[in-house]
Write a protein that holds these residues in place. Structure first.
Motif, PDB file in Angstrom:
ATOM      1  N   VAL A 146       0.848  -1.193   0.000  1.00  0.00           N
ATOM      2  CA  VAL A 146       0.000   0.000   0.000  1.00  0.00           C
ATOM      3  C   VAL A 146       0.883   1.243   0.000  1.00  0.00           C
ATOM      4  O   VAL A 146       2.071   1.182   0.331  1.00  0.00           O
ATOM      5  N   PRO A 147       0.320   2.405  -0.351  1.00  0.00           N
ATOM      6  CA  PRO A 147       1.087   3.650  -0.283  1.00  0.00           C
ATOM      7  C   PRO A 147       1.567   3.933   1.133  1.00  0.00           C
ATOM      8  O   PRO A 147       0.877   3.637   2.102  1.00  0.00           O
ATOM      9  N   ILE A 148       2.746   4.535   1.223  1.00  0.00           N
ATOM     10  CA  ILE A 148       3.391   4.769   2.520  1.00  0.00           C
ATOM     11  C   ILE A 148       3.592   6.262   2.762  1.00  0.00           C
ATOM     12  O   ILE A 148       4.019   7.004   1.882  1.00  0.00           O
ATOM     13  N   LEU A 149       3.282   6.676   4.018  1.00  0.00           N
ATOM     14  CA  LEU A 149       3.640   7.994   4.503  1.00  0.00           C
ATOM     15  C   LEU A 149       4.748   7.838   5.533  1.00  0.00           C
ATOM     16  O   LEU A 149       4.674   6.962   6.410  1.00  0.00           O
ATOM     17  N   ALA A 150       5.769   8.656   5.425  1.00  0.00           N
ATOM     18  CA  ALA A 150       6.891   8.618   6.361  1.00  0.00           C
ATOM     19  C   ALA A 150       6.538   9.403   7.613  1.00  0.00           C
ATOM     20  O   ALA A 150       5.981  10.497   7.530  1.00  0.00           O
ATOM     21  N   LEU A 151       6.885   8.856   8.764  1.00  0.00           N
ATOM     22  CA  LEU A 151       6.519   9.462  10.046  1.00  0.00           C
ATOM     23  C   LEU A 151       7.689   9.392  11.010  1.00  0.00           C
ATOM     24  O   LEU A 151       8.408   8.402  11.064  1.00  0.00           O
ATOM     25  N   GLY A 152       7.847  10.468  11.794  1.00  0.00           N
ATOM     26  CA  GLY A 152       8.822  10.432  12.873  1.00  0.00           C
ATOM     27  C   GLY A 152      10.002  11.350  12.637  1.00  0.00           C
ATOM     28  O   GLY A 152      10.857  11.055  11.800  1.00  0.00           O
ATOM     29  N   GLY A 153      10.038  12.464  13.351  1.00  0.00           N
ATOM     30  CA  GLY A 153      11.194  13.345  13.309  1.00  0.00           C
ATOM     31  C   GLY A 153      11.335  14.184  12.058  1.00  0.00           C
ATOM     32  O   GLY A 153      12.381  14.811  11.863  1.00  0.00           O
ATOM     33  N   VAL A 154      10.331  14.212  11.215  1.00  0.00           N
ATOM     34  CA  VAL A 154      10.400  15.026  10.002  1.00  0.00           C
ATOM     35  C   VAL A 154      10.087  16.468  10.370  1.00  0.00           C
ATOM     36  O   VAL A 154       8.968  16.779  10.781  1.00  0.00           O
ATOM     37  N   PRO A 231      -4.687 -13.816   3.024  1.00  0.00           N
ATOM     38  CA  PRO A 231      -5.573 -14.185   4.144  1.00  0.00           C
ATOM     39  C   PRO A 231      -5.415 -13.183   5.272  1.00  0.00           C
ATOM     40  O   PRO A 231      -4.338 -12.658   5.510  1.00  0.00           O
ATOM     41  N   GLN A 232      -6.483 -12.928   6.002  1.00  0.00           N
ATOM     42  CA  GLN A 232      -6.442 -11.993   7.111  1.00  0.00           C
ATOM     43  C   GLN A 232      -6.085 -12.725   8.394  1.00  0.00           C
ATOM     44  O   GLN A 232      -6.791 -13.644   8.811  1.00  0.00           O
ATOM     45  N   PRO A 233      -4.970 -12.333   9.030  1.00  0.00           N
ATOM     46  CA  PRO A 233      -4.569 -12.998  10.271  1.00  0.00           C
ATOM     47  C   PRO A 233      -5.512 -12.622  11.393  1.00  0.00           C
ATOM     48  O   PRO A 233      -6.114 -11.552  11.397  1.00  0.00           O
ATOM     49  N   SER A 234      -5.625 -13.511  12.336  1.00  0.00           N
ATOM     50  CA  SER A 234      -6.457 -13.223  13.508  1.00  0.00           C
ATOM     51  C   SER A 234      -5.558 -12.782  14.645  1.00  0.00           C
ATOM     52  O   SER A 234      -4.486 -13.318  14.847  1.00  0.00           O
ATOM     53  N   SER A 235      -6.031 -11.773  15.380  1.00  0.00           N
ATOM     54  CA  SER A 235      -5.262 -11.268  16.516  1.00  0.00           C
ATOM     55  C   SER A 235      -6.214 -10.565  17.441  1.00  0.00           C
ATOM     56  O   SER A 235      -7.176  -9.944  17.019  1.00  0.00           O
ATOM     57  N   ALA A 236      -5.944 -10.646  18.726  1.00  0.00           N
ATOM     58  CA  ALA A 236      -6.795  -9.950  19.688  1.00  0.00           C
ATOM     59  C   ALA A 236      -6.623  -8.456  19.524  1.00  0.00           C
ATOM     60  O   ALA A 236      -5.543  -7.964  19.254  1.00  0.00           O
ATOM     61  N   THR A 237      -7.703  -7.727  19.708  1.00  0.00           N
ATOM     62  CA  THR A 237      -7.646  -6.272  19.649  1.00  0.00           C
ATOM     63  C   THR A 237      -7.017  -5.754  20.925  1.00  0.00           C
ATOM     64  O   THR A 237      -7.458  -6.050  22.012  1.00  0.00           O
ATOM     65  N   THR A 238      -5.977  -4.949  20.767  1.00  0.00           N
ATOM     66  CA  THR A 238      -5.297  -4.376  21.923  1.00  0.00           C
ATOM     67  C   THR A 238      -5.184  -2.888  21.733  1.00  0.00           C
ATOM     68  O   THR A 238      -5.309  -2.378  20.639  1.00  0.00           O
ATOM     69  N   ASP A 239      -4.894  -2.170  22.797  1.00  0.00           N
ATOM     70  CA  ASP A 239      -4.683  -0.744  22.696  1.00  0.00           C
ATOM     71  C   ASP A 239      -3.354  -0.495  22.022  1.00  0.00           C
ATOM     72  O   ASP A 239      -2.529  -1.384  21.893  1.00  0.00           O
ATOM     73  N   GLU A 240      -3.118   0.719  21.626  1.00  0.00           N
ATOM     74  CA  GLU A 240      -2.010   1.045  20.756  1.00  0.00           C
ATOM     75  C   GLU A 240      -0.709   1.225  21.514  1.00  0.00           C
ATOM     76  O   GLU A 240      -0.523   2.198  22.214  1.00  0.00           O
ATOM     77  N   PRO A 241       0.264   0.292  21.362  1.00  0.00           N
ATOM     78  CA  PRO A 241       1.544   0.493  22.005  1.00  0.00           C
ATOM     79  C   PRO A 241       2.513   1.258  21.108  1.00  0.00           C
ATOM     80  O   PRO A 241       3.422   1.890  21.558  1.00  0.00           O
ATOM     81  N   ARG A 242       2.310   1.146  19.789  1.00  0.00           N
ATOM     82  CA  ARG A 242       3.211   1.790  18.842  1.00  0.00           C
ATOM     83  C   ARG A 242       2.365   2.416  17.756  1.00  0.00           C
ATOM     84  O   ARG A 242       2.439   2.031  16.599  1.00  0.00           O
ATOM     85  N   GLY A 243       1.575   3.379  18.075  1.00  0.00           N
ATOM     86  CA  GLY A 243       0.610   3.875  17.123  1.00  0.00           C
ATOM     87  C   GLY A 243       1.106   5.055  16.333  1.00  0.00           C
ATOM     88  O   GLY A 243       2.231   5.078  15.862  1.00  0.00           O
ATOM     89  N   THR A 244       0.238   6.058  16.191  1.00  0.00           N
ATOM     90  CA  THR A 244       0.570   7.208  15.371  1.00  0.00           C
ATOM     91  C   THR A 244       1.538   8.102  16.132  1.00  0.00           C
ATOM     92  O   THR A 244       1.218   9.170  16.605  1.00  0.00           O
ATOM     93  N   GLU A 245       2.772   7.624  16.230  1.00  0.00           N
ATOM     94  CA  GLU A 245       3.770   8.368  16.969  1.00  0.00           C
ATOM     95  C   GLU A 245       4.585   9.236  16.046  1.00  0.00           C
ATOM     96  O   GLU A 245       4.588   9.081  14.849  1.00  0.00           O
ATOM     97  N   GLU A 246       5.315  10.171  16.631  1.00  0.00           N
ATOM     98  CA  GLU A 246       6.254  10.956  15.860  1.00  0.00           C
ATOM     99  C   GLU A 246       7.567  11.033  16.609  1.00  0.00           C
ATOM    100  O   GLU A 246       7.555  11.063  17.821  1.00  0.00           O
TER     101      GLU A 246
END
Length: 246
Positions: A146-154, A231-246
């Motif tokens: 998918v298209p990528i946006l660069a994030l972090g320290g820009v 195929p879509q992997p299965s995983s438990a929904t968890t809160d964001e440990p490494r989310g939309t960070e900068e």
């Protein structure tokens, strides 16, 4: 299919903003921003939904889009999910995902775009990383479906240029705009590199004003959803440990 974000995307942080958040977002729109991710996940849902309702028309008047961090779109239709989940992603008009390495990119299925971070050392999360730098960013972009946006320290136009050269369709920033005394000026500076024709950077031209650039490549379109068939992997929904960070 909604268009994936491109150009400059701004992540909110009312604690770092020098003015009320609606004023900062309006100022960034004046500077050319058309994509904003609402974070503020510590707020109660009712307050966060009210803030989203206030910000949406600010962007919509300029043809922009408000994206909400997390699986709850707050009465909208665009979300940005953490790497941890949920999987499979919910079905909304626009779905993004935070990614940091090959394994997280490999889990993408129906997402419209992803962010890769951290590209540079970041003042918002000091010590987070290690940073990818443009070389590592390029390698991961080449593996992304998918298209990528660069994030972090820009924080500078030169860094934006480096991310574009690595193949990013956009950059996502937080502190560079939220901490700015003049968010309009900061947004204008960081949006400007997307207005430079790629022919001047040794590539094909980018059409448009840089707000939602159309990126042409020799390969298939960057907006091709080549990852949808996995195929879509299965995983438990968890809160964001490494989310939309900068």
């Amino acid at each position: 299919m909604a268009p994936a974000p491109s150009g400059l995307l701004v992540l909110t942080d009312r604690r770092q903003a020098r003015r009320p958040l609606p004023e900062v977002v309006a100022a960034t729109v004046d500077g050319g921003v058309r994509w904003v991710v609402l974070r503020e996940k510590d707020l109660p849902r009712a307050e966060r939904a009210a803030l989203a309702a206030e910000l949406r028309p600010v962007l919509a008047e300029a043809g922009g889009t408000l994206i909400v961090a997390g699986p709850d779109p707050l009465d909208g239709d665009a979300v940005h999910l953490p790497a941890a989940g949920p999987y499979p992603p919910p079905s909304y008009g626009l779905v993004g995902r935070s990614c940091h390495d090959h394994s997280e990119l490999a889990r993408l299925t129906t997402e419209d775009y992803a962010t890769l971070s951290p590209v540079y050392p970041t003042r918002t999360k000091p010590g987070y990383g290690p940073p990818l730098h443009p070389e590592g960013l390029r390698e991961l972009i080449q593996a992304s479906p998918v298209p990528i946006l660069a994030l972090g320290g820009v924080e500078t136009p030169d860094q934006v240029h480096a991310c574009i050269e690595a193949g990013a369709v956009g950059v996502a920033v937080l502190g560079a705009v939220m901490r700015a005394e003049d968010p309009t000026e900061a947004a204008t500076r960081l949006t400007a590199p997307f207005e430079v024709p790629r022919s001047r950077r040794g590539r094909t031209a980018v059409s448009g004003t840089g707000l939602r650039p159309t990126v042409t490549t020799e390969e298939s379109s960057l907006t091709a959803r080549s990852g949808r068939g996995r195929p879509q992997p299965s995983s438990a929904t968890t809160d964001e440990p490494r989310g939309t960070e900068e």
